[in-house]
Design an enzyme around this catalytic site. Structure first.
Site, mmCIF file in Angstrom:
data_model
loop_
_atom_site.group_PDB
_atom_site.id
_atom_site.type_symbol
_atom_site.label_atom_id
_atom_site.label_comp_id
_atom_site.label_asym_id
_atom_site.label_seq_id
_atom_site.Cartn_x
_atom_site.Cartn_y
_atom_site.Cartn_z
ATOM 1 C CB SER A 144 4.668 -2.107 5.559
ATOM 2 O OG SER A 144 4.301 -0.753 5.682
ATOM 3 C CE1 TYR A 157 2.541 -2.046 10.906
ATOM 4 C CE2 TYR A 157 3.644 -0.627 9.310
ATOM 5 C CZ TYR A 157 2.716 -1.611 9.597
ATOM 6 O OH TYR A 157 1.967 -2.156 8.586
#
Length: 252
Positions: A144, A157
């Site tokens: 990410s 996350y």
């Protein structure tokens, strides 16, 4: 040259294949010739993906597992291997939870880490053993932009995606000598369910678009070329790399 990107005769397991990025990747590797085992968190979750792949004349089968449950992940690996050798593993299944760090619930922290990190490592380990024995394999983890930065209100996350980048490099260090390429793709800001809150926030949406040189959100199809490249013989000497597909976000 096209033979370098062919996945003919290969079998791929793609988690998170019910929609979004995972669905796009599953369809792309199928189009490149692979038989695709499409995994989702719930039974029947990948039926639409499998149908699309089969209607295009390619091979696909649906599997399911709750990635927050270690036993279910082990069963998923076994079910995939029951179909034969798994040549390509794409760890795309993931989840996100948003809350200020000082109020972040620990049960949500544990769930995010279990789904995004623990399941990915366990699948790498379980399927990697057979890849080591066969001296061949491709593993693609989905990282990410939050593998590079901290984000806002998504501490679990962010922690999971920093860890995914690290695990990718660690496994590449150990397994490159076995002709296994372990790499990651770091998507930029894509139109998916995970970014729905950002897209709906007028100020955040404007700030994000202002930083992307391509001046648009990514679409799932923008990720497919990178996935096929890392799954194919074209990336045979690429190891431990985190490939940003971000419209130039990191360059700004």
């Amino acid at each position: 040259m096209s033979a370098l990107f062919s996945l003919q005769g290969k079998t791929a397991l793609v988690t998170g294949a019910s929609r979004g990025l995972g669905q796009a990747i599953a369809m792309a590797v199928a189009e490149a010739g692979a038989k695709v085992l499409c995994a989702s968190s719930a039974a029947g979750g990948c039926d639409a993906t499998v149908q699309k792949i089969q209607q295009a004349g390619h091979q696909a089968q649906a599997l399911s597992a709750d990635l927050s449950d270690e036993s279910a992940v082990r069963e998923l690996a076994a079910a995939a291997q029951d179909q034969g050798a798994v040549d390509i593993l794409v760890n795309c299944g993931g989840t996100i939870f948003r809350a200020p760090a000082d109020q972040f619930p620990m049960d949500e922290w544990r769930k995010v880490i279990a789904v995004n990190l623990d399941s990915a490592f366990l699948l790498c380990q379980l399927l990697g053993r057979d890849m080591i024995a066969r001296k061949s394999g491709k593993i693609i983890n989905i990282a990410s932009m939050l593998s590079y930065s901290g984000g806002i209100t998504v501490p679990a996350y962010t922690a999971s995606k920093h860890a995914i980048a690290g695990v990718t490099k660690a496994l590449a260090n150990e397994w490159a000598c076995h002709n296994i390429q372990v790499n990651a793709i770091a998507p930029g800001y894509f139109r998916t369910d995970n970014t729905a809150a950002l897209q709906a926030d007028e100020a955040r949406n404007a700030a994000i678009l202002d930083r992307i040189p391509a001046a648009r959100w990514g679409e799932p199809e923008d990720l497919t070329g990178a996935a096929v490249f890392l799954a194919s013989a074209a990336s045979q000497y690429v190891n431990g790399h985190v490939l940003a597909v971000d419209g130039g976000w990191l360059a700004r």
